[in-house]
Motif scaffolding. Structure first.
Motif, short mmCIF file in Angstrom:
data_model
loop_
_atom_site.label_atom_id
_atom_site.label_comp_id
_atom_site.label_asym_id
_atom_site.label_seq_id
_atom_site.Cartn_x
_atom_site.Cartn_y
_atom_site.Cartn_z
N ARG A 29 39.18 22.16 13.55
CA ARG A 29 38.75 23.75 13.77
C ARG A 29 39.49 24.57 12.56
NH1 ARG A 29 38.03 25.32 19.74
NH2 ARG A 29 39.36 26.80 18.76
N LYS A 30 38.77 25.39 11.98
CA LYS A 30 39.76 26.53 11.17
C LYS A 30 40.57 27.36 12.27
CE LYS A 30 36.45 26.87 7.34
NZ LYS A 30 35.78 27.82 6.35
N MET A 65 33.67 39.15 13.41
CA MET A 65 33.85 38.05 14.08
C MET A 65 32.88 37.70 15.14
SD MET A 65 36.00 35.61 13.63
CE MET A 65 36.73 34.26 14.63
N GLN A 66 32.40 38.69 15.83
CA GLN A 66 31.43 38.40 16.81
C GLN A 66 30.18 38.05 16.28
OE1 GLN A 66 31.57 42.37 19.09
NE2 GLN A 66 33.09 41.46 20.47
N GLU A 67 29.69 38.65 15.18
CA GLU A 67 28.73 38.36 14.60
C GLU A 67 28.68 36.65 13.95
OE1 GLU A 67 25.64 39.48 13.60
OE2 GLU A 67 26.10 41.18 15.10
N ARG A 68 29.85 36.24 13.49
CA ARG A 68 30.18 35.03 13.05
C ARG A 68 29.97 33.96 14.18
NH1 ARG A 68 34.71 33.35 9.13
NH2 ARG A 68 33.56 34.45 7.85
N PHE A 72 27.67 30.31 16.24
CA PHE A 72 28.22 29.01 16.47
C PHE A 72 27.59 28.24 17.88
CE2 PHE A 72 31.17 26.80 19.63
CZ PHE A 72 31.91 25.87 18.83
N GLN A 73 27.46 27.07 17.53
CA GLN A 73 26.51 26.36 18.55
C GLN A 73 27.46 25.26 19.19
OE1 GLN A 73 23.24 26.48 19.60
NE2 GLN A 73 22.98 28.38 18.42
#
Length: 89
Positions: A29-30, A65-68, A72-73
């Protein structure tokens, strides 16, 4: 888990393999690297000092960050064992 004709230690090997797979996924993970930005890399809004102090190397504001994160799945784990019913069929 291993059973029936499985060799000794097979159950522990399955658990260890599952743990190693998950650890490798988490390490891939990044993570934040380097100096925090004062302004968001996407929308150029200021990033609050408290956020920069809490997350060294942060590059995005909270909204971006919330939009990104919405995209995420979460992935399901691998069931190496299978269900007992599926083994009997």
């Amino acid at each position: 888990m291993a059973g029936g004709w499985a060799r000794d230690g097979a159950e522990n090997e399955q658990m260890e393999a599952s743990l190693q797979d998950e650890l490798a996924r988490l390490k891939a993970r990044k993570t934040f690297v380097g100096e925090s930005l004062t302004h968001c890399a996407e929308c150029e809004e200021p990033i609050p000092e408290a956020r920069r102090a809490a997350l060294p190397g942060v590059k995005l504001c909270i909204d971006c960050m919330q939009e990104r994160d919405k995209g995420f799945q979460a992935r399901g784990g691998i069931n190496r064992r299978g269900s007992k019913d599926s083994q009997l069929k």
